[in-house]
Design an enzyme around this catalytic site. Structure first.
Site, PDB file in Angstrom:
ATOM      1  N   GLY A 103      57.424 102.219  -2.650  1.00  0.00           N
ATOM      2  CA  GLY A 103      57.662 100.804  -2.402  1.00  0.00           C
ATOM      3  C   GLY A 103      58.754 100.641  -1.357  1.00  0.00           C
ATOM      4  N   TRP A 124      53.305  93.246  -3.465  1.00  0.00           N
ATOM      5  CA  TRP A 124      52.782  92.061  -4.145  1.00  0.00           C
ATOM      6  C   TRP A 124      53.762  90.885  -4.114  1.00  0.00           C
ATOM      7  CZ3 TRP A 124      49.282  92.982  -8.941  1.00  0.00           C
ATOM      8  CH2 TRP A 124      48.363  94.002  -8.663  1.00  0.00           C
ATOM      9  N   GLN A 164      55.740  87.695  -3.198  1.00  0.00           N
ATOM     10  CA  GLN A 164      55.299  86.539  -2.420  1.00  0.00           C
ATOM     11  C   GLN A 164      56.462  85.799  -1.768  1.00  0.00           C
ATOM     12  OE1 GLN A 164      52.890  83.892  -4.790  1.00  0.00           O
ATOM     13  NE2 GLN A 164      51.116  85.252  -4.741  1.00  0.00           N
ATOM     14  N   ARG A 219      64.890  80.972 -13.705  1.00  0.00           N
ATOM     15  CA  ARG A 219      63.559  81.396 -14.125  1.00  0.00           C
ATOM     16  C   ARG A 219      63.395  81.486 -15.639  1.00  0.00           C
ATOM     17  NH1 ARG A 219      61.595  86.115  -9.876  1.00  0.00           N
ATOM     18  NH2 ARG A 219      60.794  84.662  -8.315  1.00  0.00           N
TER      19      ARG A 219
END
Length: 509
Positions: free
Chosen positions: A17, A48, A50, A279
């Site tokens: 990654g 992945w 965003q 969050r």
């Protein structure tokens, strides 16, 4: 039969990654061998992502403000010095990636086009085509990696163990490739193996990321921090898919509202910042609305509307694939496992408590995330601390003592893994309690008794046991049976051997 052993005279990176490739690039001119299960730019959370990368890139912002927001989001557990380091080096990290070819969105003057996300006091998230940041950044970094003569990439490998000498120093790795076990020695090993989200039933990232690096490091004696803190992204697109597509937080930054089935906006009843609350707050609010039977939807019709195909192409495509047109319909959403704040304890250079072993990215605990990671700090942390780990590891010298530990860990069968994932989501999810965590630990005991000390079981045990021990609510760790936050929050630091006994073993006594 003895495994075939080879020697690598350089830095050995496990994981490809952003953290792993940043480390490999920074290892120059030392040789770097990158081991990865999937081909480059596949099977990693970085690709992945965003939202983008958070950094103080505008005249209206400052690294100190970014650091302060990071500390505030972490609910009292962020190391302020590490947060300051991340924020100070953040803008340079974004510019370095841009120089490598990452096509960040630009404004009319040529500067970075920045968006606002939850718990940030400034618009500071650099994006690519609205929701394409991870894929585009990884494409640029992958191209740069393949162009470097000092880097070799070996795909199709799975980490199965760590080589260790009598002094406890990590001397290399055990990997499986094409059904064969191989041992590779190296002066320095960097684990960049991702998080534990694949241990949960519904995730927003590659499900093969199951905490194996964390589990193997813990089994070798490494210090682990804060494994109980697991972040659930509030707005996974609820179309019955695993992994679940993600509705980026940038949508709420653009003004999208969370509504229930009756069309009522509900976030203001849970937090004064409403849609831009931290969050963990948003995830619990959506969980509560769904549990009450009211449902939860992200309404971007007014905020984005007809601009969806160009502004947020990934979200638009995912919605259409599930029969939802976000231009004219609210998007059904649910919390899904997204990120692990805990990990292998490292210093500011990525060094762990075990000589010869470094860690970077989601499997590491640098101290910057605390109990609730600030949005869009994950890619930034991967780039900043991955680079630091690679630069430090290139100075490592090969040890000469005899390797005494070289056993591959057992593999948990898929059927058993499926049951574990369901139990992790049910008992160590958005809302937890002591009874459920006890049931989860008992299941882990049973699975370990049947299949051995699998690395993913060890990662699950660390998460569950420390969640049970923390009988209080803090950040992403919410105990319905202990909802009060502590007056003076303290981080968890633990080794596998020092975990409290499981309820099963206590009952047996």
């Amino acid at each position: 039969m003895m495994a075939h052993r080879t020697q690598h005279d350089g830095v050995l990176v496990v994981g490809a990654g952003l953290a792993g490739l940043s480390a490999a690039l920074a290892a120059a001119p030392r040789k770097a061998l990158v081991l990865t299960g999937a081909p480059l730019n596949h099977g990693c959370s970085s690709a992945w992502a965003q939202g983008g990368m958070a950094a103080a890139l505008s005249d209206e912002d400052d690294w100190a403000l970014h650091a302060a927001d990071t500390v505030a989001a972490g609910a009292g557990l962020v190391d302020p010095e590490r947060a300051a380091l991340l924020a100070r080096e953040g803008a340079a990290a974004v510019r370095t990636l841009a120089a490598l070819g990452a096509p960040f969105d630009r404004d009319a003057a040529g500067g970075f086009s920045l968006s606002l996300e939850a718990a940030h006091s400034r618009a500071r998230v650099a994006r690519v085509k609205g929701d394409q940041a991870g894929r585009a950044i990884m494409a640029a970094v992958t191209a740069a990696t393949l162009a470097q003569p000092h880097i070799e990439v070996r795909s199709g490998t799975r980490l199965r163990g760590l080589l260790q000498d009598a002094e406890g120093q990590i001397r290399g790795v055990i990997v499986e490739q094409a059904g064969q076990i191989h041992e590779i020695t190296a002066p320095a090993v960097i684990l960049a193996t991702g998080g534990i989200v694949g241990l949960y039933a519904v995730t927003t990232t590659p499900p093969e990321l199951r905490g194996e690096g964390l589990g193997l490091a813990a089994s070798a004696g490494a210090m682990i921090a804060d494994p109980e803190f697991v972040q659930f992204h509030p707005t996974a697109i609820d179309i019955g898919r695993d992994p679940a597509p993600l509705a980026t937080e940038a949508l709420r930054g653009e003004g999208a509202l969370l509504i229930n089935g009756a069309g009522e906006a509900f976030m203001a009843a849970y937090h004064p910042a409403a849609e831009l609350a931290p969050r963990d707050v948003v995830a619990r609010a959506i969980h509560a609305e769904r549990a009450a039977g009211r449902g939860a939807f992200l309404d971007a019709r007014a905020a984005v509307g007809d601009h969806f195909p160009d502004a947020f192409p990934a979200v638009f495509a995912a919605c259409l694939s599930g029969g939802v047109d976000p231009r004219v319909q609210p998007i059904p959403v649910a919390p899904a496992c997204h990120y692990h704040m805990g990990g292998i304890v490292t210093d500011e250079h990525g060094a762990t408590s075990l000589a010869g072993l470094y860690a970077a990215g989601e499997c590491a605990s640098t101290g910057v995330h605390g109990a609730n990671r600030l949005a869009s700090n994950s890619l930034l942390e991967a780039a900043v601390f991955g680079t630091r780990a690679g630069a430090a590891a290139r100075e490592a010298v090969e040890a000469r003592s005899r390797i005494v530990r070289s056993a591959a860990s057992p593999v948990l069968p898929e059927a058993a893994l499926s049951g574990l994932r369901i139990a992790m989501s049910a008992e160590a999810g958005v809302v937890r309690d002591g009874a459920g965590l006890g049931r989860l630990i008992s299941l882990i005991d049973d699975l370990q008794g049947a299949y051995g000390a699998c690395a993913d079981l060890t990662a699950a045990r660390l998460t569950a046991a420390c969640a049970l021990t923390r009988a209080e609510s803090l950040g992403a760790h919410f105990r319905i049976d202990a909802p009060e936050a502590p007056a003076e929050p303290k981080r968890t630091f633990v080794t596998l051997s020092a975990l409290p006994p499981s309820p099963t073993s206590i009952a047996a006594e």
